[in-house]
Design an enzyme around this catalytic site. Structure first.
Site: not given
Length: 764
Positions: A20, A24, A27, A134, A139, A152
């Protein structure tokens, strides 16, 4: 597995592949070599690399989040730096995907489960001072048991680092799920997360986002400016949750996870009462159409439904034997009737469907009239939502949110959307009034209080949840202000609430009466006397100005109802570290040389409820200063005149039946009070002013100097008054007086303090 070719390494982990990427971080799937388990590693992107200070904050916050222990929050295993200095953290690898890949539009119960899990997770984070910032479907991950887990938290905000958020608030987060304050870059708290959770809920129920735009900026502006959209009819029972979660003003939103969960409970109860099994589409359509009809016409429509059902059942009665045969049963009556329920119901519905269809045509006539009402309602609600978003709750006159909601309620007093809108406005008014009360601006509080009462009366909501939303913050603010009033005689602490009394009487008569009595109490105490105590202070008895004048004292004062106890002095000694003074068992020269004693070990057994002894005058004075600082009120030792005035009622014929003193040598020689030394305070009857042991138990230090020191040094000797357990009682309590060194204590001398009081004129 082979090591992925990357510009960095993470000791202890073998990175397998990328799974992923976001704005920011990236992953990766990796294997933790020490435990041979798969993990997900999130690495902060190089282009987002923070300064050293921000990096330290990020690591600190990640470690804080790692301590979150909740079944619906993804755990963080480890936090650190890669070989090239990038920040990373590791978490469990969850292969079941995220919420964005799931279509739950036809599964409201599953949506309910997920909302409940996420609200509980956010509540746990908020309790730790952490704001997620977020919350979105990507998430929300699912474990192998298909349980939702909020992930997250790596960019989440700890309350301790609020300045960072205000710098970056405009760039962190996903625009489709941002609260209005987050879109503006304003400071955030947990209520922003509930806004985002409301967006997720809307998306799960409808399959689309509530706000749209050509770009991220347009979407952010839509969050700020556009009203909360309406859900489809089949999902309208969720509308109150969506309305409150997506409120533009944080003060109107859910204030805690508990409030969010309480609304979910209401939805769950409604989901548990679906249409009865066997209803055909015509029956459902008929019920939905009937609900849409105004309440004045609804009774007629419901009667039509009942009549149609009876006609269908009567038409089927001659066919009961045939239906029984179809059902495989031979008789109609006792237990076998259960076998008839399904075929009878199906046949009844089939026979009545045509009649229902015709009835719907008739209802369309009423529906045409109802449609205009529905159109007007929709227009009012839409305008009310738009005006609410603009902050026009009560002004301008004739074109504000409240007026539109009231217009709906005029025709439909129980219309839920309008009631919810009124509730939100009342809650805003209550919060405004509460903030004004908290800042001691009572004039500013009067306007929202009056507006709220008037609005509740016009909406016929002077009781119930809507009114509670208005009065709860107001009452809490008043109680908080009363709790901050540590000084009973401080006129500014509570008297400032006086202007609110007439208005408060319309909200809660009992609270207003209690507050009025509390405001009047200081003056009443000064006029008539009585007992009181300040916060963290001892119980005091008021010596009124009239009583004081009789003793040639020109001011009212209060004196402790008991001597200072050993337990109270122990708290002072522990807080200040004060050393124990030298102590003598008595003033007899030979006895005082027997052995060393102090207030902790006076030579006899004492409990914490006994009067403290072996304290010097200097100890007593230091205790009074400490208590004054602790309570914010001035306490001191009594003057000789004040003590004598307080002791007047115990001056004559004191014996062991009324006070703890030694045996008399005269007529009461055989009297024994049961205590060889001190007795617990309050053991003997009080004098009329309400004072215990003002005669007996211990003598008391008083203020004033009996013998000055040499060459201007502090006073050398001080005075103590009254009888004690050591005295035989032949002397008068009011005439018993001795002097002693200021720094020396005695096993029969203690203390009680006085508190200075204002005059009645000051209170007015």
């Amino acid at each position: 597995m082979t090591q992925l070719n990357l510009p960095f390494q993470i000791p202890g982990y073998r990175i397998v592949r990328q799974i992923g990427m976001g704005g920011m971080a990236t992953v990766y799937l990796a294997v933790q070599e020490s435990l041979k388990r798969p993990v997900a590693i999130k690495v902060l992107a190089v282009e987002r690399a923070p300064s050293d200070d921000m990096a330290r904050r990020f690591e600190h916050e990640a470690r804080t989040i790692a301590r979150l222990d909740h079944p619906h929050i993804v755990s963080i295993f480890d936090v650190g730096r890669t070989s090239n200095g990038q920040i990373y953290y590791t978490m469990p690898y969850l292969p079941n995907g995220d919420l964005s890949a799931r279509n739950l539009r036809d599964q409201p119960r599953r949506v309910l489960e997920i909302m409940r899990a996420l609200a509980e997770a956010l509540g746990c984070a908020h309790d730790k001072g952490i704001v997620h910032r977020d919350v979105k479907p990507e998430n929300v991950l699912f474990d192998k048991l298909d349980r939702p887990l909020l992930a997250d938290f790596g960019i989440a905000l700890s309350n301790s680092h609020q300045p960072r958020m205000t710098r970056e608030g405009a760039t962190i987060g996903s625009s489709g799920y941002m609260s209005p304050e987050q879109a503006r870059g304003y400071p955030l708290d947990g209520r922003a997360d509930f806004y985002s959770l409301g967006i997720v809920c809307y998306e799960l129920l409808t399959g689309e986002m509530p706000f749209h735009g050509t770009d991220a900026l347009a979407v952010a502006l839509a969050h700020i400016e556009q009203p909360v959209p309406r859900l489809p009819v089949t999902r309208r029972l969720w509308q109150p949750l969506i309305d409150r979660a997506l409120a533009k003003q944080p003060d109107v939103r859910f204030q805690s996870a508990e409030e969010f969960l309480a609304t979910l409970d209401v939805i769950e109860r409604r989901l548990q009462t679906p249409y009865p099994t066997g209803f055909s589409k015509w029956w459902r359509q008929l019920i939905e159409r009937t609900v849409a009809i105004p309440r004045r016409q609804r009774a007629i429509a419901l009667c039509a439904v009942v009549v149609l059902a009876l006609i269908g059942l009567v038409a089927l009665l001659p066919r009961a034997p045939q239906l029984a045969a179809m059902a495989g049963t031979t008789k109609v009556g006792d237990v076998q009737t259960a076998a008839l329920e399904v075929p009878v119901a199906e046949a009844a519905h089939a026979s009545v469907d045509a009649a229902v269809a015709n009835s719907l045509d008739d209802l369309n006539v009423q529906g045409a009239n109802a449609q205009s009402l529905l159109d007007a309602r929709a227009q009012h609600l839409q305008q009310a939502a738009s005006l609410t978003a603009l902050g026009h709750l009560l002004v301008p006159a004739g074109n504000n949110a409240a007026d539109h909601y009231l217009a709906v309620l005029a025709d439909e007093p129980d219309q839920r959307d309008a009631l919810q809108g009124i509730t939100q406005i009342l809650e805003v008014l209550g919060v405004q009034a509460a903030k004004a009360i908290a800042s001691n601006d009572m004039q500013a509080a009067l306007a929202p209080l009056g507006q709220g009462i008037t609005l509740a009366e016009r909406a016929r909501q002077t009781s119930g949840p809507a009114f509670a939303a208005f009065v709860t913050p107001v009452k809490a603010a008043i109680e908080a202000r009363r709790a901050r009033s540590r000084n009973v005689f401080d006129p500014a602490a509570i008297v400032s609430l006086g202007p609110l009394l007439p208005t408060l009487a319309r909200i809660d008569a009992k609270q207003a009466q209690a507050l009025e009595a509390e405001i009047a109490r200081p003056a009443e105490l000064l006029r008539s006397g009585g007992n009181f105590h300040d916060a963290d202070g001892p119980t005091m008895a008021v010596m009124t100005a009239r009583r004081a004048a009789a003793g040639h004292i020109n001011h009212a004062f209060a004196i402790e109802t008991t001597d200072v106890t050993r337990g109270a002095y122990a708290r002072f000694a522990a807080a200040t570290g004060r050393h124990a003074a030298k102590c003598r068992e008595s003033q007899n020269f030979l006895a005082r040389l027997a052995h060393s004693v102090n207030w902790r070990e006076p030579g006899f057994v004492q409990g914490d409820d006994h009067p403290v002894v072996c304290v010097s005058w200097e100890d007593a004075d230091a205790y009074a200063h400490w208590l004054s600082q602790r309570t914010g009120t001035r306490y001191r030792l009594p003057t000789r005149q004040e003590w004598l005035l307080a002791a007047q009622s115990a001056a004559a014929d004191t014996d062991c039946r009324t006070a703890n003193i030694g045996k008399r040598k005269g007529k009461h020689a055989d009297c024994d009070d049961g205590y060889a030394h001190t007795a617990p305070v309050g053991h003997f009857p009080p004098t009329p002013p309400g004072l215990y042991d003002i005669a007996g138990n211990v003598s008391s230090w008083v203020d004033g100097c009996a013998k000055p020191g040499r060459s201007g040094t502090p006073c050398a000797e001080r005075t103590f008054l009254g009888l004690s357990w050591h005295d035989d009682g032949d002397e008068s309590n009011s005439r018993k007086a001795d002097i002693a060194a200021s720094d020396m204590g005695y096993a029969n001398v203690g203390m009680r303090l006085v508190r200075e009081l204002p005059s009645i004129n000051v209170l007015h």
